[in-house]
Design an enzyme around this catalytic site. Structure first.
Site, PDB file in Angstrom:
ATOM      1  CD  GLN A 182       2.935 -10.328  -7.774  1.00 54.47           C
ATOM      2  OE1 GLN A 182       3.107 -11.315  -8.495  1.00 54.47           O
ATOM      3  NE2 GLN A 182       1.907  -9.509  -7.954  1.00 54.47           N
ATOM      4  CG  HIS A 204      -6.255 -12.547  -6.505  1.00 51.93           C
ATOM      5  ND1 HIS A 204      -5.842 -11.760  -7.548  1.00 51.93           N
ATOM      6  CD2 HIS A 204      -6.136 -11.806  -5.395  1.00 51.93           C
ATOM      7  CE1 HIS A 204      -5.490 -10.561  -7.078  1.00 51.93           C
ATOM      8  NE2 HIS A 204      -5.660 -10.567  -5.768  1.00 51.93           N
ATOM      9  CB  CYS A 329      -4.916   4.605 -16.188  1.00 51.38           C
ATOM     10  SG  CYS A 329      -3.525   3.688 -16.795  1.00 51.38           S
TER      11      CYS A 329
END
Ligand SMILES: *Cc1c(COP(=O)(O)O)cnc(C)c1O
Length: 390
Positions: A182, A204, A329
């Site tokens: 990052q 990416h 999730c």
């Protein structure tokens, strides 16, 4: 002009810069050679392009090109660094120090090594998101072979005291690996100034293509040795066998070069927009920034909206605004983000948090629109009065 949906999830992935795509295109068709084919011009051309990209990647982080190993991304680079050190330095020890807020690619690799006999220390972080340097230093023992601590956190954007961590590692003769996925391309990163021995990155997240990344492996002072995790044709100095993804590598190189030239201006622009967004949403009341506001990446803010379920908020927004909640999730009942939990947030507050991450193409109109939409939705979900006519 405002185009919907608005993308504010750049910490998950970034679009390829068109200049990157342009640089890659010839290597799919006209210059399709295998960089390992030494016997003809097709191979030479590919090798030349890979060598050039290696220079571009190395330049961005203050390394030399011989220290760059191309991989399929940061996950593979994380695996190669940690497993590679664990196997190679087995004679010295089995202890690895990491933090509780690392990316899964680091944490799950450590968990895997625990089953193979590794001893792992997971350092806690402060409510601001930083490891404590004293705790780090006192965790070091004679069997410690590696410190693996990320450069900047993907969920909250906080930047670790990397230089100091590297200094402590070196003082104790322990290798220092940092997942800088990052940080690279967003803020200045320099492997020598920061005392880094191994560093993972991926294309990416910095406007390059998916499926290409790199591992920096220090060559001197100390010379780091690794056990390969992929056996085969002996590519990349035997550390990562497999035919090189030439277009992807060219794209990574170009993306690094663009970041090097444009990073400081971009950071200034994005931090202004980020602050605008943050200030406006904090103004809603009962909204807090997760993690430190100092030493933070310029393009991200992670906000906690008290008494609002962030999944509900995200779902209400998701047609027009792409953001992310840190919760996994994968199951029917989403687990709260382990990063936010590590900061000391309750399950409820973790489930009330959203990450907004801006990028190269983010425009002021998009931020204005986001402020408006989020404000409206938060009011609605809290059951507060709004001024709209119903
Ligand atoms: C995205 C990310 C990764 C994974 O990178 P891939 O190239 O998708 O494998 C690893 N670490 C951090 C901190 C990330 O943000």
């Amino acid at each position: 002009m405002l185009e919907l949906p608005v993308y504010l999830d750049h910490n998950s992935t970034t679009p390829c810069d068109h200049r990157v795509v342009e640089a890659m295109l010839p290597f799919f068709t006209r210059d399709f050679g295998n960089a390992a084919s030494h016997s003809h011009a097709f191979g030479w051309k590919a090798k030349e392009a890979v060598d050039y990209a290696r220079e571009q990647v190395a330049n961005l982080i203050g390394a030399s090109s011989g220290e760059i190993i191309f991989t399929s991304g940061a996950t593979e680079a994380d695996n190669l660094a940690i497993k590679g050190v664990f196997e190679m330095y087995a004679g010295k020890g089995n202890h690895i120090i990491t933090s509780g807020i690392e990316h899964k690619a680091v944490l799950d690799t450590c968990r895997h090594l625990e089953k193979l006999g590794a001893e792992i220390t997971y350092l806690p972080v402060s409510p601001e998101g930083f490891v404590d340097l004293n705790k780090l230093e006192s965790a070091i023992k004679p069997t410690t072979i590696l410190i693996a601590i990320m450069y900047a956190n993907n969920e909250i954007g906080t930047i670790m005291p990397v230089r100091e961590i590297g200094f402590i590692a070196r003082k104790h003769g322990v290798l220092f690996f940092t997942d800088a996925t990052q940080a690279v391309g967003k803020i200045p990163v320099h492997v020598d100034n920061d005392n880094i021995d191994l560093l993972a990155m991926t294309a990416h997240k910095l406007y390059g293509p998916k499926g290409t990344g790199a591992l920096y492996v220090r060559r001197k002072g100390p010379r780091v040795r690794l056990t390969a995790q992929m056996d085969g044709g002996g590519h990349e100095k035997g550390l990562r066998s497999g035919t090189l993804n030439v277009p992807g590598i060219v794209g990574l190189g170009k993306a690094c070069q663009i970041c090097q030239l444009e990073m400081s201006r971009e950071a200034e622009r994005l931090s202004k927009l980020r602050d605008q967004l943050e200030q406006a949403l904090l103004g809603l009341g009962q909204v807090f920034v997760n993690g430190s506001k100092q030493n933070r990446l310029p393009q991200v803010t992670n906000l906690c909206f008290k008494d609002v379920d962030s999944n509900g908020l995200m779902m209400a927004l998701q047609k027009n605004i792409a953001v992310s909640s840190g919760s996994a999730c994968t199951s029917a009942t989403p687990e709260p983000s382990y990063v936010l939990k590590a900061l000391g947030l309750s399950d409820e507050l973790a489930h009330s948090s959203l990450r907004f991450s801006l990028g190269r193409k983010t425009m002021e109109e998009e931020i204005d629109y986001t402020i408006e939409q989020v404000s409206k939705t938060v009011h609605k979900l809290r059951g507060e009065l709004t001024w709209s006519i119903t």
